[in-house]
Design an enzyme around this catalytic site. Sequence first.
Site, PDB file in Angstrom:
ATOM      1  N   CYS A  85       1.395 -93.946  20.714  1.00  0.00           N
ATOM      2  CA  CYS A  85       1.183 -92.616  21.270  1.00  0.00           C
ATOM      3  C   CYS A  85       0.030 -92.667  22.276  1.00  0.00           C
ATOM      4  O   CYS A  85      -1.057 -93.177  21.973  1.00  0.00           O
ATOM      5  CB  CYS A  85       0.872 -91.631  20.152  1.00  0.00           C
ATOM      6  SG  CYS A  85       0.449 -89.979  20.748  1.00  0.00           S
ATOM      7  N   GLU A  86       0.266 -92.130  23.470  1.00  0.00           N
ATOM      8  CA  GLU A  86      -0.761 -92.201  24.510  1.00  0.00           C
ATOM      9  C   GLU A  86      -1.927 -91.251  24.265  1.00  0.00           C
ATOM     10  O   GLU A  86      -2.961 -91.350  24.927  1.00  0.00           O
ATOM     11  CB  GLU A  86      -0.139 -91.902  25.876  1.00  0.00           C
ATOM     12  CG  GLU A  86       0.422 -90.517  26.043  1.00  0.00           C
ATOM     13  CD  GLU A  86       1.129 -90.341  27.373  1.00  0.00           C
ATOM     14  OE1 GLU A  86       1.107 -89.216  27.881  1.00  0.00           O
ATOM     15  OE2 GLU A  86       1.711 -91.310  27.898  1.00  0.00           O
ATOM     16  N   HIS A  87      -1.795 -90.322  23.317  1.00  0.00           N
ATOM     17  CA  HIS A  87      -2.868 -89.358  23.080  1.00  0.00           C
ATOM     18  C   HIS A  87      -4.010 -89.942  22.254  1.00  0.00           C
ATOM     19  O   HIS A  87      -5.183 -89.680  22.530  1.00  0.00           O
ATOM     20  CB  HIS A  87      -2.307 -88.121  22.373  1.00  0.00           C
ATOM     21  CG  HIS A  87      -1.300 -87.385  23.192  1.00  0.00           C
ATOM     22  ND1 HIS A  87      -0.284 -86.632  22.635  1.00  0.00           N
ATOM     23  CD2 HIS A  87      -1.135 -87.296  24.537  1.00  0.00           C
ATOM     24  CE1 HIS A  87       0.445 -86.104  23.598  1.00  0.00           C
ATOM     25  NE2 HIS A  87      -0.038 -86.490  24.753  1.00  0.00           N
ATOM     26  N   HIS A  88      -3.675 -90.731  21.214  1.00  0.00           N
ATOM     27  CA  HIS A  88      -4.709 -91.301  20.342  1.00  0.00           C
ATOM     28  C   HIS A  88      -4.601 -92.819  20.209  1.00  0.00           C
ATOM     29  O   HIS A  88      -5.363 -93.427  19.462  1.00  0.00           O
ATOM     30  CB  HIS A  88      -4.623 -90.680  18.941  1.00  0.00           C
ATOM     31  CG  HIS A  88      -4.849 -89.199  18.912  1.00  0.00           C
ATOM     32  ND1 HIS A  88      -3.816 -88.292  18.926  1.00  0.00           N
ATOM     33  CD2 HIS A  88      -5.993 -88.476  18.890  1.00  0.00           C
ATOM     34  CE1 HIS A  88      -4.310 -87.067  18.906  1.00  0.00           C
ATOM     35  NE2 HIS A  88      -5.629 -87.144  18.879  1.00  0.00           N
ATOM     36  N   GLN A 126       7.035 -89.354  22.301  1.00  0.00           N
ATOM     37  CA  GLN A 126       8.424 -89.490  21.872  1.00  0.00           C
ATOM     38  C   GLN A 126       9.378 -88.688  22.749  1.00  0.00           C
ATOM     39  O   GLN A 126      10.477 -89.152  23.079  1.00  0.00           O
ATOM     40  CB  GLN A 126       8.561 -89.058  20.415  1.00  0.00           C
ATOM     41  CG  GLN A 126       9.994 -89.208  19.874  1.00  0.00           C
ATOM     42  CD  GLN A 126      10.081 -88.897  18.401  1.00  0.00           C
ATOM     43  OE1 GLN A 126       9.126 -89.080  17.672  1.00  0.00           O
ATOM     44  NE2 GLN A 126      11.223 -88.420  17.959  1.00  0.00           N
TER      45      GLN A 126
END
Length: 202
Positions: A85-88, A126
């Site tokens: 996941c690119e956020h975390h 996703q």
Amino acid sequence: MTVDRQRVERLTRELLEAIGEDPDRPGLKQTPSRMAELYSEFFSGVGEDPAEPLARTISVSRGPAPDTLPSGAVLLRDIRFRSVCEHHLLPFAGHAHIAYLPGEQVVGLGALVRVVEILAARPQVQERLGEQIADTIAEHLDTRGVLVVLDASHGCVTMRGGRQTEASTLTIAARGEYTDAVARAELITLIGASVPLGAAGR
């Protein structure tokens, strides 16, 4: 694109120091090199062309029934995938289910797996991953419709915040004839996923 391993090692040492750890203690001494190897694997899809596996197609008109096109979908279920996941920068993993309605050309099933692997091996969300898989297949295969269903568990949900360890995320991407909910209803049943039939496609 090749991951800069030396830079990853250097930044990993800095990260360990930033959280108050000693990167030279025995348990962490090899961590920077391990992280460099891990990132080289996890992000190997950055810069790689996901359409390349679809370049070799097979004509269905050369078989025993040359005047007959496939009347139904080609459905490949339960493709295991993992991404980050690119956020975390936490992993998410699950299964991809891909269906396409062929024209005169089909592709080896392993090529569909490679499309998923290449697009998953980069920082992702996703929702976008499913759309990218659908776009790649729709644009580079002779197909009248594409359906991509992803079912995955996310580390950012299961390991932080509310820590919902049983939660999973389901997404749908549809192209061509499968943008119609009725047209894809049979495939959804075959996949065995509890997918809302009215979910949006394009």
